[in-house]
Scaffold this motif. Structure first.
Motif, PDB file in Angstrom:
ATOM      1  N   MET A  85      74.837  73.887  42.274  1.00 49.88           N
ATOM      2  CA  MET A  85      73.824  74.605  43.033  1.00 49.88           C
ATOM      3  C   MET A  85      72.466  74.398  42.388  1.00 49.88           C
ATOM      4  O   MET A  85      72.348  74.394  41.171  1.00 49.88           O
ATOM      5  CB  MET A  85      74.135  76.099  43.021  1.00 49.88           C
ATOM      6  N   TYR A 138      68.276  75.408  41.957  1.00 49.60           N
ATOM      7  CA  TYR A 138      67.301  76.479  42.110  1.00 49.60           C
ATOM      8  C   TYR A 138      65.964  75.841  42.470  1.00 49.60           C
ATOM      9  O   TYR A 138      65.929  74.760  43.036  1.00 49.60           O
ATOM     10  CB  TYR A 138      67.271  77.300  40.822  1.00 49.60           C
ATOM     11  N   LEU A 139      64.858  76.491  42.128  1.00 50.64           N
ATOM     12  CA  LEU A 139      63.544  75.993  42.536  1.00 50.64           C
ATOM     13  C   LEU A 139      63.241  74.638  41.881  1.00 50.64           C
ATOM     14  O   LEU A 139      63.670  74.368  40.762  1.00 50.64           O
ATOM     15  CB  LEU A 139      62.452  76.992  42.142  1.00 50.64           C
ATOM     16  N   PRO A 159      74.515  72.626  29.283  1.00 53.53           N
ATOM     17  CA  PRO A 159      75.544  73.019  30.248  1.00 53.53           C
ATOM     18  C   PRO A 159      75.223  72.623  31.686  1.00 53.53           C
ATOM     19  O   PRO A 159      75.903  73.057  32.614  1.00 53.53           O
ATOM     20  CB  PRO A 159      75.561  74.546  30.116  1.00 53.53           C
ATOM     21  N   ILE A 207      68.011  74.917  33.256  1.00 49.94           N
ATOM     22  CA  ILE A 207      67.879  76.374  33.348  1.00 49.94           C
ATOM     23  C   ILE A 207      67.098  76.945  32.164  1.00 49.94           C
ATOM     24  O   ILE A 207      67.015  78.152  31.978  1.00 49.94           O
ATOM     25  CB  ILE A 207      69.260  77.058  33.443  1.00 49.94           C
ATOM     26  N   VAL A 245      78.450  74.004  33.877  1.00 53.66           N
ATOM     27  CA  VAL A 245      78.738  75.352  34.329  1.00 53.66           C
ATOM     28  C   VAL A 245      78.494  75.409  35.822  1.00 53.66           C
ATOM     29  O   VAL A 245      77.471  74.932  36.315  1.00 53.66           O
ATOM     30  CB  VAL A 245      77.868  76.355  33.538  1.00 53.66           C
ATOM     31  N   LEU A 274      75.795  82.519  48.903  1.00 52.90           N
ATOM     32  CA  LEU A 274      74.639  81.907  48.224  1.00 52.90           C
ATOM     33  C   LEU A 274      74.328  80.460  48.602  1.00 52.90           C
ATOM     34  O   LEU A 274      73.196  80.134  48.935  1.00 52.90           O
ATOM     35  CB  LEU A 274      74.816  82.037  46.704  1.00 52.90           C
ATOM     36  N   PRO A 275      75.309  79.547  48.543  1.00 51.76           N
ATOM     37  CA  PRO A 275      74.963  78.144  48.827  1.00 51.76           C
ATOM     38  C   PRO A 275      74.548  77.903  50.267  1.00 51.76           C
ATOM     39  O   PRO A 275      73.867  76.922  50.551  1.00 51.76           O
ATOM     40  CB  PRO A 275      76.250  77.373  48.522  1.00 51.76           C
ATOM     41  N   ARG A 280      65.668  78.088  48.491  1.00 52.22           N
ATOM     42  CA  ARG A 280      66.151  78.007  47.125  1.00 52.22           C
ATOM     43  C   ARG A 280      65.963  79.348  46.427  1.00 52.22           C
ATOM     44  O   ARG A 280      66.708  79.719  45.536  1.00 52.22           O
ATOM     45  CB  ARG A 280      65.380  76.932  46.350  1.00 52.22           C
ATOM     46  N   ALA A 281      64.907  80.065  46.805  1.00 55.60           N
ATOM     47  CA  ALA A 281      64.625  81.346  46.165  1.00 55.60           C
ATOM     48  C   ALA A 281      65.650  82.376  46.617  1.00 55.60           C
ATOM     49  O   ALA A 281      65.983  82.460  47.795  1.00 55.60           O
ATOM     50  CB  ALA A 281      63.217  81.806  46.537  1.00 55.60           C
ATOM     51  N   PHE A 282      66.114  83.174  45.674  1.00 59.72           N
ATOM     52  CA  PHE A 282      67.106  84.200  45.997  1.00 59.72           C
ATOM     53  C   PHE A 282      66.499  85.252  46.935  1.00 59.72           C
ATOM     54  O   PHE A 282      67.187  85.803  47.799  1.00 59.72           O
ATOM     55  CB  PHE A 282      67.604  84.884  44.721  1.00 59.72           C
ATOM     56  N   LYS A 312      66.850  84.094  50.462  1.00 56.04           N
ATOM     57  CA  LYS A 312      68.250  84.187  50.906  1.00 56.04           C
ATOM     58  C   LYS A 312      68.595  85.641  51.233  1.00 56.04           C
ATOM     59  O   LYS A 312      69.204  85.944  52.258  1.00 56.04           O
ATOM     60  CB  LYS A 312      69.183  83.665  49.806  1.00 56.04           C
ATOM     61  N   LEU A 327      67.068  89.102  44.578  1.00 56.49           N
ATOM     62  CA  LEU A 327      66.235  88.629  43.468  1.00 56.49           C
ATOM     63  C   LEU A 327      66.842  89.069  42.139  1.00 56.49           C
ATOM     64  O   LEU A 327      66.881  88.306  41.173  1.00 56.49           O
ATOM     65  CB  LEU A 327      64.816  89.185  43.620  1.00 56.49           C
ATOM     66  N   THR A 349      69.589  87.066  40.247  1.00 57.23           N
ATOM     67  CA  THR A 349      69.289  85.890  39.429  1.00 57.23           C
ATOM     68  C   THR A 349      69.812  86.059  38.010  1.00 57.23           C
ATOM     69  O   THR A 349      70.200  85.088  37.363  1.00 57.23           O
ATOM     70  CB  THR A 349      67.769  85.617  39.357  1.00 57.23           C
ATOM     71  N   VAL A 404      74.092  81.568  36.088  1.00 54.81           N
ATOM     72  CA  VAL A 404      73.747  80.748  34.933  1.00 54.81           C
ATOM     73  C   VAL A 404      72.993  79.515  35.406  1.00 54.81           C
ATOM     74  O   VAL A 404      72.956  78.505  34.741  1.00 54.81           O
ATOM     75  CB  VAL A 404      75.019  80.367  34.146  1.00 54.81           C
ATOM     76  N   PHE A 405      72.396  79.555  36.587  1.00 62.26           N
ATOM     77  CA  PHE A 405      71.664  78.360  36.998  1.00 62.26           C
ATOM     78  C   PHE A 405      70.221  78.630  37.397  1.00 62.26           C
ATOM     79  O   PHE A 405      69.547  77.762  37.927  1.00 62.26           O
ATOM     80  CB  PHE A 405      72.415  77.591  38.091  1.00 62.26           C
ATOM     81  N   THR A 406      69.724  79.841  37.087  1.00 62.98           N
ATOM     82  CA  THR A 406      68.312  80.110  37.353  1.00 62.98           C
ATOM     83  C   THR A 406      67.540  79.991  36.049  1.00 62.98           C
ATOM     84  O   THR A 406      67.996  80.434  34.997  1.00 62.98           O
ATOM     85  CB  THR A 406      68.122  81.532  37.905  1.00 62.98           C
TER      86      THR A 406
END
Lengths: 91, 347
Positions: A1, A3-4, A28, A48, B190, B254-255, B260-262, B265, B304, B307, B311-313
């Protein structure tokens, strides 16, 4: 996935890089990959900003403004006038 | 000797006699059972719901899983109960040393971010348990997600132990070890599968509902007094639904939600809820306006906040999101509330 896009502060200095690969072992998100004997950024938008790569580089070739990608922590810090402070697992 | 040493209340020094200096603590703190019993499983479930999480700690130190000898392997972990349980149950039938760091009961990823799963604590713990006397191996296996807190080369410089980052997930450890401490690329990455998102979404929803308790009580009293008890469910439903849209539906979907911004969404999910609500309840135009202003914004805010559970923001990304959406979200919520208040006063 993903992000921005285009926001990561990650920077790699090829002049300092020795190609040891510890950064890509620590990452990671598969941001870094070996390329022509050194390491290069494979996917900047996957970063990240956890800081693992920079912390594990013995040659200081990587810099990043590491921090928590947690809105709650950032907003909390803003309200208190401090650095982001996270409530994850209650500290 | 099932799980002595796993509770702070039952320290165990069963495996070693005291060293020559009587004052020194024995290096091995205890044994760990590879089988996670029912009590621990229930504790695991409860901690996912925020119950008893901060008190579920393992005493830091060196533990034996099975019958590890002087060749190890040595696996380093955090002292949060669930973390240790996951680790010890991921190596059925295997022998290993578990070096449990004092991360104040916090999981590896969060502790690494704070620095408690870090170079200093690792060096301190290695020396405290005299690891160099217990094992001949000079390699430590750390969880991948501990890397943000640990500088491998500095650990080596201070202790002579080499740090190798193992897989993200403990369950990949057997394959990792069997391959000679080589990680397949997927082991190092991850991800955020639907099941995990849903579980974290439930946690987030429960937290949000806790915050809603007080306003809900207020709404209940007001609507009960003014319109009668039958009006109460209808009063609570709009915000309740907005909370579910932002804190549960958004993580789950989510996907597939746009943007892209939470925040975006979450706002979309909130909008869908508000539309459905309007179709079902046919509210007064003023109430409709209030709902369309405030409800998607509430969902956006909760999204928001999600986030922090991912573990990807990145911090830069979240900062940008906050800069773009925090004020609009606040303004819309306020506007919706004002419209609602005006409607209640005038109509």
């Amino acid at each position: 996935m993903k992000y921005l896009e285009d926001v990561s502060t990650l920077k790699l200095d090829p002049a300092l890089c020795t190609g040891c690969g510890k950064c890509s072992e620590a990452c990671p998100r598969r941001v870094l990959e070996p390329r022509s004997g050194k390491i290069a950024i494979r996917d900047l938008d996957a970063c990240i900003e956890c800081g693992a790569c920079a912390r594990n580089c013995p040659a200081n070739a990587l810099t990043v403004q590491a921090g928590t990608g947690c809105a709650y922590a950032i907003l909390n810090g803003m309200l208190r006038g401090t650095a982001p402070t996270c409530g994850c697992q209650g500290d | 000797m099932s799980s002595c040493g796993t509770s702070a209340k039952s320290p165990c020094c069963c495996s070693q006699k005291a060293g020559a200096a009587g004052a020194a603590a024995p290096p091995v703190t205890g044994r760990l059972d590879p089988d996670v019993d029912m009590t621990s499983r229930i504790r695991g479930v409860l901690s996912r719901w925020g119950i008893g999480r901060s008190s579920w700690r393992v005493r830091p130190g060196l533990y034996a899983l099975g019958s590890p000898g002087r060749s190890g392997p040595v696996l380093v972990t955090a002292n949060y109960g669930l973390t240790v349980d996951r680790l010890r149950s991921s190596l059925p039938g295997m022998d290993a040393w578990l070096l449990v760091l004092d991360t104040k009961g916090i999981n590896v990823w969060c502790a690494a971010g704070k620095g408690t799963f870090g170079t200093e604590e690792l060096v301190r713990r290695i020396k405290a348990v005299s690891l160099d006397r217990v094992v001949d191996t000079r390699t430590l296996i750390l969880p991948q997600l501990g890397a943000p807190g640990v500088a491998a080369h500095l650990v080596t410089r201070a202790t002579g132990f080499k740090v190798v980052y193992g897989p993200v997930r403990a369950k990949d450890l057997p394959d990792f070890l069997a391959a000679g401490m080589k990680a397949a690329p997927e082991m190092r990455e991850v991800d955020f599968p639907a099941g995990e998102r849903l579980m974290l979404g439930v946690q987030e929803t429960l937290q949000a509902l806790r915050y809603f308790l007080f306003p809900a009580a207020g709404l209940t009293v007001y609507y009960g007094l003014r319109y009668g008890a039958p009006a109460i469910p209808g009063a609570l439903l709009p915000v309740f639904g907005a909370i579910l849209a932002g804190a549960l539906a958004t993580p789950a979907l989510l996907p597939w939600l746009p943007g892209r911004a939470f925040s975006v969404k979450g706002w979309t999910a909130g909008l869908v809820w508000t539309g459905a609500l309007a179709a079902l309840t046919q509210p007064h135009p003023a109430a409709l306006a209030a709902e369309f202003l405030a409800l998607p914004a509430i969902s956006a805010f909760l999204a928001l906040n999600f986030t922090g559970s991912t573990v990807f923001t990145s911090q830069s990304g979240v900062n940008k999101e906050i800069a773009m959406f925090a004020r609009p979200i606040g303004a819309l919520t306020l506007a919706g509330t004002i419209v609602w208040v005006i409607k209640e006063v005038l109509i």
